[in-house]
Design an enzyme around this catalytic site. Sequence first.
Site, PDB file in Angstrom:
ATOM      1  N   GLN A 283       0.853  -1.189   0.000  1.00  0.00           N
ATOM      2  CA  GLN A 283       0.000   0.000   0.000  1.00  0.00           C
ATOM      3  C   GLN A 283       0.890   1.240   0.000  1.00  0.00           C
ATOM      4  OE1 GLN A 283      -3.298  -0.074   2.810  1.00  0.00           O
ATOM      5  NE2 GLN A 283      -3.922  -2.118   2.169  1.00  0.00           N
TER       6      GLN A 283
ATOM      7  N   ASN B 207      25.654  -8.462  16.802  1.00  0.00           N
ATOM      8  CA  ASN B 207      25.422  -7.053  17.146  1.00  0.00           C
ATOM      9  C   ASN B 207      23.966  -6.775  17.512  1.00  0.00           C
ATOM     10  OD1 ASN B 207      26.748  -4.509  17.512  1.00  0.00           O
ATOM     11  ND2 ASN B 207      25.704  -3.731  15.691  1.00  0.00           N
TER      12      ASN B 207
ATOM     13  N   SER C  91      23.946 -14.714  18.460  1.00  0.00           N
ATOM     14  CA  SER C  91      24.694 -15.918  18.844  1.00  0.00           C
ATOM     15  C   SER C  91      24.187 -16.498  20.153  1.00  0.00           C
ATOM     16  CB  SER C  91      26.182 -15.594  18.975  1.00  0.00           C
ATOM     17  OG  SER C  91      26.398 -14.711  20.064  1.00  0.00           O
TER      18      SER C  91
ATOM     19  N   MET D 224      -0.424   7.926   0.085  1.00  0.00           N
ATOM     20  CA  MET D 224       0.222   7.447   1.308  1.00  0.00           C
ATOM     21  C   MET D 224      -0.139   5.994   1.591  1.00  0.00           C
ATOM     22  SD  MET D 224      -1.929  10.082   3.651  1.00  0.00           S
ATOM     23  CE  MET D 224      -3.661  10.392   3.295  1.00  0.00           C
TER      24      MET D 224
ATOM     25  N   GLY E 130      -9.465  12.217   6.315  1.00  0.00           N
ATOM     26  CA  GLY E 130     -10.884  11.907   6.467  1.00  0.00           C
ATOM     27  C   GLY E 130     -11.468  11.015   5.391  1.00  0.00           C
TER      28      GLY E 130
ATOM     29  N   GLU F 149     -10.934   5.135   6.717  1.00  0.00           N
ATOM     30  CA  GLU F 149     -10.946   5.178   8.178  1.00  0.00           C
ATOM     31  C   GLU F 149     -11.921   4.210   8.832  1.00  0.00           C
ATOM     32  OE1 GLU F 149     -10.203   9.464   9.797  1.00  0.00           O
ATOM     33  OE2 GLU F 149     -11.688   9.578   8.208  1.00  0.00           O
TER      34      GLU F 149
END
Length: 1390
Positions: free
Chosen positions: A167, A319, A405, A1096, A1137, A1319
Amino acid sequence: MNLLWLSPSPLPLLARNVRECSRRGELRPPARPGRPRICWPCCLRLSCTMSLRGAAASDELVFYVNGKKIVEKNADPERMLLSYLRKRLRLTGTKYGCGAGGCGSCTVMISTYEPALKKIRHYSANACLLPICSLYGAAVTTVEGVGNTKTRVHPVQERLAKCHGSQCGFCTPGMVMSIYTLLRNHPEPTSEQMIAALAGNLCRCTGYRPIVDACKTFCEESVCCQKKANGKCCLGQEDDLFDMEEKVSTRLFSTDEFQPLDPTQELIFPPKLMRMAENQPKRTLFFHGERMVWISPVSLDELLDLKAAHPKAPLVVGNTSLGPEMKFRGVFHPVVIAPARIPDLTVVKYTDDGLTLGAACSLALVKDTLTNVISELPEEKTKIFCALVQQLRTLGGEQLRNVASLGGNIMSRKSTSDLNPVLAASNCMLNVASRGRKRQIPLSDIFADGDNTIAPEEILVSVHIPHSRKGEYVSAFRQAPRRENSLSIINAGMRVLFEEDTDIIKELSIFFGGAASTTICAKQTCRTLTGRHWNEEILDEACRLILKDIALLGLASGEKADYKKTLMVSFFYRFFLEVLQLLKTTDPCLYPGIPMECMSVLQDFTTKMPQSIQIYQDIDASQSPQDPIGRPIMHQSGIKHATGEAVYVDDLPSVDGELFLGVVTSSRAHAKIVSIDTSEALKVPGVFDIITAQDVPATNEFYYSSDPEIVLARNKVICVGQIVCAVAADSDVHAKQAAAKVKIKYEGLEPVILTIEEAIKHNSFFEPKRKLEHGNVDQAFGAVDNIIEGEMHIGGQEHFYMETQSVLAVPRGEDKEMDLYVSTQHPATIQEMVAASLGVPANRIMCHVRRVGGAFGGKLLKAGLLASLTAVAANKTSRAVRLILSRGEDMLITGGRHPFIGKYKVGFMNDGRIRALDAKYYINGGCTPDESVVVAEVSLLKMDNAYKIPNLRCWAYACKTNLPSNTAFRGFGFPQSALVTETWITAVADKTGLSPEKVREINMYKEEEQTHFKQKLDPQNLIRCWNECLEKSAYYRRKTAVSEFNKQNYWKKKGIAIVPLKFPFGLGTRHLSQAAALVHIYTDGSVLLTHGGIEMGQGIHTKMIQVASRELKIPMSCIHFCETSTTTVPNACASVGSAGTDVNGMAVKDACQTLLKRLQPIINKNPKGTWNDWIKEAFEQSVSLSATGYFRGYNESMDWEKGEGHPFTYFIYGAACSEVEIDCLTGDHKNLRTDIVMDIGCSINPAVDIGQIEGAFVQGIGLYTMEELKYSPEGVLCTWGPNQYKIPAVCDIPEQFSVSLLSPSQNPHAIYASKGIGEAGLFLGCSVFFALRDAITSVRNERGLKKPFALNSPLTAEQIRASCADDFTEMVTNIESASCAALAMCVNGK
């Protein structure tokens, strides 16, 4: 012996080395006068120390990236692979999502060659945690190396895109790499392998379903519903899901279009690396950075000498522990030792009594090795191995397990280690060594004694894991905020050994993690119970002893203390049951086992491949094949998302002389700024300047209401996280290092208000307060049969968009013009705020947005403030400036969804009819107004959800506190106020004895009526959605099955709930929904489309191209969208909205119709001509081929004085039914099934719309059941990244997931009768909340706890466990009086 000759040096270490060598008699005559002789070990010490001072040269780092050789002459140990790929190699497909290995956005594939085995190993890893120095001799494959649009798109990339698995697209490259790596190792993976591969990747947009669908196409046993030739659903509920009279489709993609997976076409491992591994003698490698030295020895002796020389130097393999500490906690080590190339530390050795594993073995290798051994050895010998594998399945994602590890997990001694309790309980031995000394230490001794007996100079070489013995039983337990890829709240390892052929305890070991700073042992418990029989008589005593042991170790208080204690005794109880059941297998007559109703608790919840179906209205047969409206079209950028070619702000190429901005934020919630000392910061290399409020040329405070929104704090700070100043430097690393050195002195101010309760106490609110009143509330309360009062608390929610806030400001060099590239939902606001801050007209500021990596409401005003800061820095320095917030900074600074308290008083009749409501809603707005008052207003307007409330009085207050200001978030107040409504609906059901669904039906809008603000609505489609959901979910049949399950299971319970939805669409006023578009037709017939909407993840550009395609009657392939920019479409409204498609679609349609009207005479003259013919002729006739389109907006308004209006244009309806199962001992739950029915009008693009519904729903699951924001008493955010803040992962979506679009359904108000859908679906996530409540109610009824109980949101495992009250919870709160009698009864089956 290798000798390293060094010039005479005054360094103290040199003198010390010479003395030590002299004592050992290892000094030889100097080759030349003045040159000391040093033995090799001491030489290493001297070399390391001098290298820190730049006295020695680095080795060349040799590795490959996407088949190309990389030779780095100045490898910096502090540089991670992610930064190297993006900044040095300009491979920007690999994304920064969190920097902590918690989201998977930066996943790459690492390939190494094992010369001894002649084997190539491929594994996924998080580039953000992988130091480049660890890659010597490795081959790295990034998403660019997998495939691209210029050469060949790989099947993984193609299928993810065509299955609509992206998306916003920001997480997609990481998804591609996780799947791709799996396929390189297993070309036909099982569904279990595929789900495991996705466990380390997060997606905030899709809800995972389409990603899973793409993955299924590669699995050896395809379980994809799309494969069914007859269109029937693999959920096995065809009769419920399908109405044979409806013309519906269930195919969102066609597998016929997919290219086959061909393993022979993959990148080969570089032959030069093979030859290098086989022919070059191994030697110690040194890499010297700006501040750090990386040493990679090749023998154990070298390692021991190094450790003797540098006892404080950490050993680093993956790490995964040290990396986050250095990055987020400021830990620094001048010397780091990397032992992964030492054979002794990677040994896998099978012995007669167990298995020895090297300390540097990865957790993935440990898991695979143990799994193989389990399959080969008798069950009696593998119980310890099984317990370890159980923990390893959920320990991190695969990316972490592949590099972390075994030794690191043990030596870190972290409380959250899932392995240490099991290893310690199982009498595992640690083989440790130091120079001249080797010894074995039982791991249990380290934790049981509470003191690390391993000296700083000692190295953990290997771990010996013994075989289990006859009569020995081992179990492992864990409970975490999320089932997978999440640190444990509590974990445990337990082992019991019985005297031969008895149930008398010979040995007992109980270890817990998560309870203290490290793993702890319940020593007293184990000693006391040794020699006792394993029966119900020890249960009560054991639980009490465990709690006393815990108390002695100091776990008496703190966060989640009661929950942790409850988990500990609950885990022991489960271990007790497991062992009883296993004893039964040895002698059923002597050991009866446990009753059937307790059996289910012995099984953990596991993640299975989800099954799904999507049902939508098929297009009319008369529709032109070229017309794309109503078809499931792939996202316009889907392929680019999957190949990593989609460009986001931080992917833009660096500008010559570009600077990076590091922000300095307040550490105090409310304080006066006494002084800002930047002297140390200015000394950091690469620092160019420091930006303060005095550098803002014009507006620093924006007064959109009585309280300002502030760019940079000037005299005081009003929350932790407020930006005080910023450092501009030549790199992001230098900017952040310098920012950390800025010293700010504060003088505390009062009051410090953090919570809603404190705001109410201090009368701290933003104005205006809002009120809606309808009917005669007081009179109605006097006439009802019952009144209930209650209060509900709803926590906030972090947006957690995958792309953090990002800005690039580029001065043009003349007329004060500046280009802004921003990740924002509202370019016009960026333009306006930046222009105001710089004191220039808006026409000098050009804001550009190509795409945004997720927003959800979080990239509006906050993005404007950050853009203003960046522009001010660019203006002051006359350089391009880039600001990319880290995940922690983003979460700290930007705020999120408003925490909410709803207080209600409800009057109702005995038959369930609700007659009156008096409610007050309080939202935590934070320190500035932002959108808080509007959110409060919307929460009032939408609080009724689907119900007619004849008499109501509601108030809404936006509280002013000293937290970062909260802002818009998907749903905008509705998810909170409607949850409160559904809560009192359920409370009414409890009081009347009616079922919740019955009370919902009784009070639902049923005919054309008015809302509480006097707007008309027609609820016909609401009723249809409700009835269809009841039918498609087989609700009543399954409710009976749930009840039957609950009768047969004591410790596991199921719950089911169905919830309706009425979501009003509208922005409240006309000017907020106006839109414009610009369409150009070029002489070759191609079309360039521009509009004011922002992409977006919601597919707005795809839909706009579909609109233009229909209107112009040309293929979508002829139409291109470039970017949203204030230079092409001015004054565009925000993309908020759910209105983007509605309003911009109208504008695009208008522009296209204008163009077509101009072309019509030409078309009429040449009706058989082609599009290109018509365009060419139009140009020759001087017909304008460019047009603007405009939409004035919806006629919406609200009069708050009168309490009435028409603030919305139409309503979206829906319903969702969810079923869950809970574990009463831990509070854990599993989402079993969800069925959603939505009325979204006539879908423009069913694939996009269904994806929006599913993504919103899963985000709602997060809001209501998982996502917890925690602040310290000082106002400091504690949950600042994916390791602390858990959003839903693939393990959290329903196992069965059905979405049906109501058909046929028309909406006369919007483009092509569609509806804005972004929404509404989020609220339906509360169906899971109420299904959990249903399960908890079943538990409480069974246990006689029938008094009313309150649940708050999020309904986490902790709250579920506390609500399932039993003897364990009672024992924790009142250890002196509680007993386990009832539990013993359950054990006996009485």
